[in-house]
Motif scaffolding. Structure first.
Motif, PDB file in Angstrom:
ATOM      1  N   UNK A 176      34.408 -30.603  -7.789  1.00  0.00           N
ATOM      2  CA  UNK A 176      33.158 -29.923  -8.125  1.00  0.00           C
ATOM      3  C   UNK A 176      33.437 -28.592  -8.847  1.00  0.00           C
ATOM      4  N   UNK A 177      34.536 -27.923  -8.435  1.00  0.00           N
ATOM      5  CA  UNK A 177      34.915 -26.665  -9.099  1.00  0.00           C
ATOM      6  C   UNK A 177      35.213 -26.901 -10.580  1.00  0.00           C
ATOM      7  N   UNK A 178      35.810 -28.076 -10.867  1.00  0.00           N
ATOM      8  CA  UNK A 178      36.111 -28.421 -12.259  1.00  0.00           C
ATOM      9  C   UNK A 178      34.811 -28.611 -13.052  1.00  0.00           C
ATOM     10  N   UNK A 179      33.831 -29.278 -12.415  1.00  0.00           N
ATOM     11  CA  UNK A 179      32.517 -29.474 -13.068  1.00  0.00           C
ATOM     12  C   UNK A 179      31.831 -28.128 -13.327  1.00  0.00           C
ATOM     13  N   UNK A 180      31.961 -27.228 -12.331  1.00  0.00           N
ATOM     14  CA  UNK A 180      31.361 -25.894 -12.465  1.00  0.00           C
ATOM     15  C   UNK A 180      32.013 -25.151 -13.630  1.00  0.00           C
ATOM     16  N   UNK A 181      33.357 -25.285 -13.733  1.00  0.00           N
ATOM     17  CA  UNK A 181      34.112 -24.621 -14.786  1.00  0.00           C
ATOM     18  C   UNK A 181      33.705 -25.144 -16.163  1.00  0.00           C
ATOM     19  N   UNK A 182      33.555 -26.481 -16.250  1.00  0.00           N
ATOM     20  CA  UNK A 182      33.138 -27.094 -17.523  1.00  0.00           C
ATOM     21  C   UNK A 182      31.739 -26.621 -17.919  1.00  0.00           C
ATOM     22  N   UNK A 183      30.843 -26.565 -16.933  1.00  0.00           N
ATOM     23  CA  UNK A 183      29.473 -26.113 -17.193  1.00  0.00           C
ATOM     24  C   UNK A 183      29.466 -24.656 -17.651  1.00  0.00           C
ATOM     25  N   UNK A 184      30.348 -23.859 -17.060  1.00  0.00           N
ATOM     26  CA  UNK A 184      30.440 -22.431 -17.419  1.00  0.00           C
ATOM     27  C   UNK A 184      30.851 -22.277 -18.885  1.00  0.00           C
ATOM     28  N   UNK A 185      31.826 -23.133 -19.305  1.00  0.00           N
ATOM     29  CA  UNK A 185      32.296 -23.083 -20.700  1.00  0.00           C
ATOM     30  C   UNK A 185      31.152 -23.408 -21.664  1.00  0.00           C
ATOM     31  N   UNK A 186      30.358 -24.429 -21.314  1.00  0.00           N
ATOM     32  CA  UNK A 186      29.217 -24.825 -22.161  1.00  0.00           C
ATOM     33  C   UNK A 186      28.237 -23.657 -22.268  1.00  0.00           C
ATOM     34  N   UNK A 189      29.451 -20.682 -24.294  1.00  0.00           N
ATOM     35  CA  UNK A 189      29.403 -20.972 -25.728  1.00  0.00           C
ATOM     36  C   UNK A 189      27.952 -20.920 -26.246  1.00  0.00           C
ATOM     37  N   UNK A 190      27.094 -21.734 -25.657  1.00  0.00           N
ATOM     38  CA  UNK A 190      25.736 -21.902 -26.205  1.00  0.00           C
ATOM     39  C   UNK A 190      24.774 -20.740 -25.917  1.00  0.00           C
ATOM     40  N   UNK A 191      24.859 -20.185 -24.716  1.00  0.00           N
ATOM     41  CA  UNK A 191      23.818 -19.213 -24.314  1.00  0.00           C
ATOM     42  C   UNK A 191      23.963 -17.834 -24.949  1.00  0.00           C
ATOM     43  N   UNK A 192      25.042 -17.615 -25.689  1.00  0.00           N
ATOM     44  CA  UNK A 192      25.192 -16.316 -26.354  1.00  0.00           C
ATOM     45  C   UNK A 192      25.057 -16.436 -27.863  1.00  0.00           C
ATOM     46  N   UNK A 193      24.590 -17.595 -28.305  1.00  0.00           N
ATOM     47  CA  UNK A 193      24.453 -17.806 -29.752  1.00  0.00           C
ATOM     48  C   UNK A 193      23.264 -17.040 -30.316  1.00  0.00           C
ATOM     49  N   UNK A 251      16.078 -27.530 -30.223  1.00  0.00           N
ATOM     50  CA  UNK A 251      16.711 -27.844 -28.929  1.00  0.00           C
ATOM     51  C   UNK A 251      18.227 -27.638 -29.068  1.00  0.00           C
ATOM     52  N   UNK A 252      18.716 -26.619 -28.349  1.00  0.00           N
ATOM     53  CA  UNK A 252      20.132 -26.260 -28.417  1.00  0.00           C
ATOM     54  C   UNK A 252      20.932 -27.094 -27.420  1.00  0.00           C
ATOM     55  N   UNK A 253      20.395 -27.281 -26.225  1.00  0.00           N
ATOM     56  CA  UNK A 253      21.037 -28.075 -25.181  1.00  0.00           C
ATOM     57  C   UNK A 253      20.001 -28.975 -24.515  1.00  0.00           C
ATOM     58  N   UNK A 254      20.405 -30.202 -24.206  1.00  0.00           N
ATOM     59  CA  UNK A 254      19.586 -31.106 -23.395  1.00  0.00           C
ATOM     60  C   UNK A 254      20.576 -32.022 -22.690  1.00  0.00           C
ATOM     61  N   UNK A 255      21.138 -31.523 -21.583  1.00  0.00           N
ATOM     62  CA  UNK A 255      22.194 -32.267 -20.864  1.00  0.00           C
ATOM     63  C   UNK A 255      22.264 -31.787 -19.414  1.00  0.00           C
ATOM     64  N   UNK A 256      22.849 -32.622 -18.532  1.00  0.00           N
ATOM     65  CA  UNK A 256      22.982 -32.179 -17.146  1.00  0.00           C
ATOM     66  C   UNK A 256      24.148 -31.216 -16.967  1.00  0.00           C
ATOM     67  N   UNK A 257      23.929 -30.148 -16.198  1.00  0.00           N
ATOM     68  CA  UNK A 257      24.985 -29.211 -15.826  1.00  0.00           C
ATOM     69  C   UNK A 257      24.971 -29.062 -14.306  1.00  0.00           C
ATOM     70  N   UNK A 258      26.083 -28.585 -13.746  1.00  0.00           N
ATOM     71  CA  UNK A 258      26.260 -28.586 -12.288  1.00  0.00           C
ATOM     72  C   UNK A 258      25.129 -27.883 -11.522  1.00  0.00           C
ATOM     73  N   UNK A 259      24.930 -26.619 -11.777  1.00  0.00           N
ATOM     74  CA  UNK A 259      23.904 -25.873 -11.034  1.00  0.00           C
ATOM     75  C   UNK A 259      22.499 -26.086 -11.598  1.00  0.00           C
ATOM     76  N   UNK A 260      22.405 -26.190 -12.915  1.00  0.00           N
ATOM     77  CA  UNK A 260      21.107 -26.239 -13.601  1.00  0.00           C
ATOM     78  C   UNK A 260      20.445 -27.608 -13.493  1.00  0.00           C
ATOM     79  N   UNK A 261      21.232 -28.648 -13.167  1.00  0.00           N
ATOM     80  CA  UNK A 261      20.700 -30.010 -13.187  1.00  0.00           C
ATOM     81  C   UNK A 261      20.421 -30.397 -14.624  1.00  0.00           C
ATOM     82  N   UNK A 262      19.411 -31.251 -14.824  1.00  0.00           N
ATOM     83  CA  UNK A 262      19.042 -31.610 -16.201  1.00  0.00           C
ATOM     84  C   UNK A 262      18.436 -30.369 -16.860  1.00  0.00           C
TER      85      UNK A 262
END
Ligand SMILES: [Zn+2]
Length: 332
Positions: A176-186, A189-193, A251-262
């Motif tokens: 789960x920590x790996x999923x959290x890390x991957x979500x953080x990277x996304x 990247x995207x949320x500071x554009x 639409x910049x993102x439309x995908x599931x992330x660990x904490x945010x869900x869909x």
């Protein structure tokens, strides 16, 4: 007779100095006039000279800038609409606010430049400066102006709530920590554009017709551990409720992330994003253009959520802003 001739001589001298004096025929009044008129006239001449000098040296100096903020009282965590009237005709206008670049749009009907910006929730009360730089058609060097605004402290609720959150969100496993890390990277990247063109137009609209279950800035406690302030606005909706785009954008993102869900993120341009969390269904895909009010998904309880609800957030150039305050702003 000697006294009168002295008076006449004085009058001739004074007339030469101040241009014209109305002779009242009374020595007392005349004395008053001589005393009063030259002082008034010299002030008037001095002011006229300054105005003439200013208009000859720089037309921009003679006219003034008008810089306004909406809402009038700026607070930490709040969005702000800057409205600027420049003394000279400009091709473009840029600003710098808390180190961020702001690009202004021109409203032809009101002849006003406007831009949406914000103040971080972490900003301490105080005076902060908006630097302006405008490009003029006929001139190489930009015209500049600075205006300071007072930022006050917003009162956000401090509520300690004991919430039962599943263990996987408070004590995640290595996987789960790996999923959290991957979500953080996304998100990093995207949320500071910041995309250059403005896509929002007019007032922002509520994403759902429902009551508010939690406001921006409130502090929560999960399983006894104090979390960072709630950086969004929660709508009390059951699963399957249509969720609407708060304004026009892409639409910049439309995908599931660990904490945010869909998770859906709409880019409204110039660094302004709206975020929609815990959805049960997507009705748009990444890259789609959306209009204000368009259904983008259905609400749900995916990700770290204690139950179905809609969490929306507003980001401006990497800073979370109060969605409630943005919804109240009258925008051009
Ligand atoms: Zn929330």
């Amino acid at each position: 007779m000697i006294w009168q001739s002295r008076q006449t001589r004085n009058a001739v001298r004074s007339r030469a100095r101040i241009g014209a004096i109305i002779w009242s025929g009374c020595p007392k009044c005349y004395a008053g006039l001589v005393k009063l008129l030259p002082r008034q006239s010299s002030i008037r001449i001095f002011l006229t000279a300054i105005a003439l000098f200013a208009s000859l040296i720089s037309p921009a100096l003679a006219a003034t800038w008008t810089v306004r903020a909406l809402p009038v009282k700026l607070v930490n965590g709040g969005p702000v609409l800057f409205q600027v009237k420049s003394p000279a005709k400009l091709n473009s206008l840029d600003g710098t606010w808390f180190g961020h670049k702001i690009t202004f749009s021109y409203d032809r009907t009101t002849k006003t430049w406007f831009a949406l910006a914000g103040v971080s929730i972490e900003t301490a009360p105080g005076k902060y400066t908006l630097q302006l730089s405008g490009e003029q058609a006929a001139k190489d060097s930009p015209v500049t102006f600075a205006h300071s605004f007072l930022v006050g402290r917003a009162s956000y609720p401090k509520i300690s709530v004991q919430l039962a959150v599943q263990k996987k969100f408070t004590e995640p496993s290595p996987e789960q920590l790996q999923q959290i890390d991957e979500a953080k990277k996304v998100k990093d990247d995207y949320l500071n554009r910041v995309t250059p063109d403005r896509e929002w137009d007019g007032k922002f609209a509520a994403p759902a017709e429902a009551s508010i279950s939690d406001v921006f800035g409130s502090q929560r406690i999960f399983n006894g551990v104090a979390q960072r302030p709630h950086l969004g606005l929660d709508f009390r909706v059951p699963t399957g409720t249509p969720v609407h785009a708060m304004n026009g954008g892409t639409v910049l993102l439309a995908r599931p992330l660990y904490y945010e869900g869909n998770f859906i993120v709409i880019d409204h341009g110039q660094g302004l994003l709206t975020l929609y969390l815990h959805l049960s269904e997507f009705k748009v895909k990444e890259g789609d253009t959306v209009k204000r009010g368009q259904v983008i998904g259905l609400s749900g309880g995916t990700g770290r959520a204690t139950g179905p609800h809609l969490h929306v957030a507003v980001r401006w150039q990497g800073t979370y802003l109060d969605p409630g305050r943005l919804l109240q702003l009258a925008l051009p």
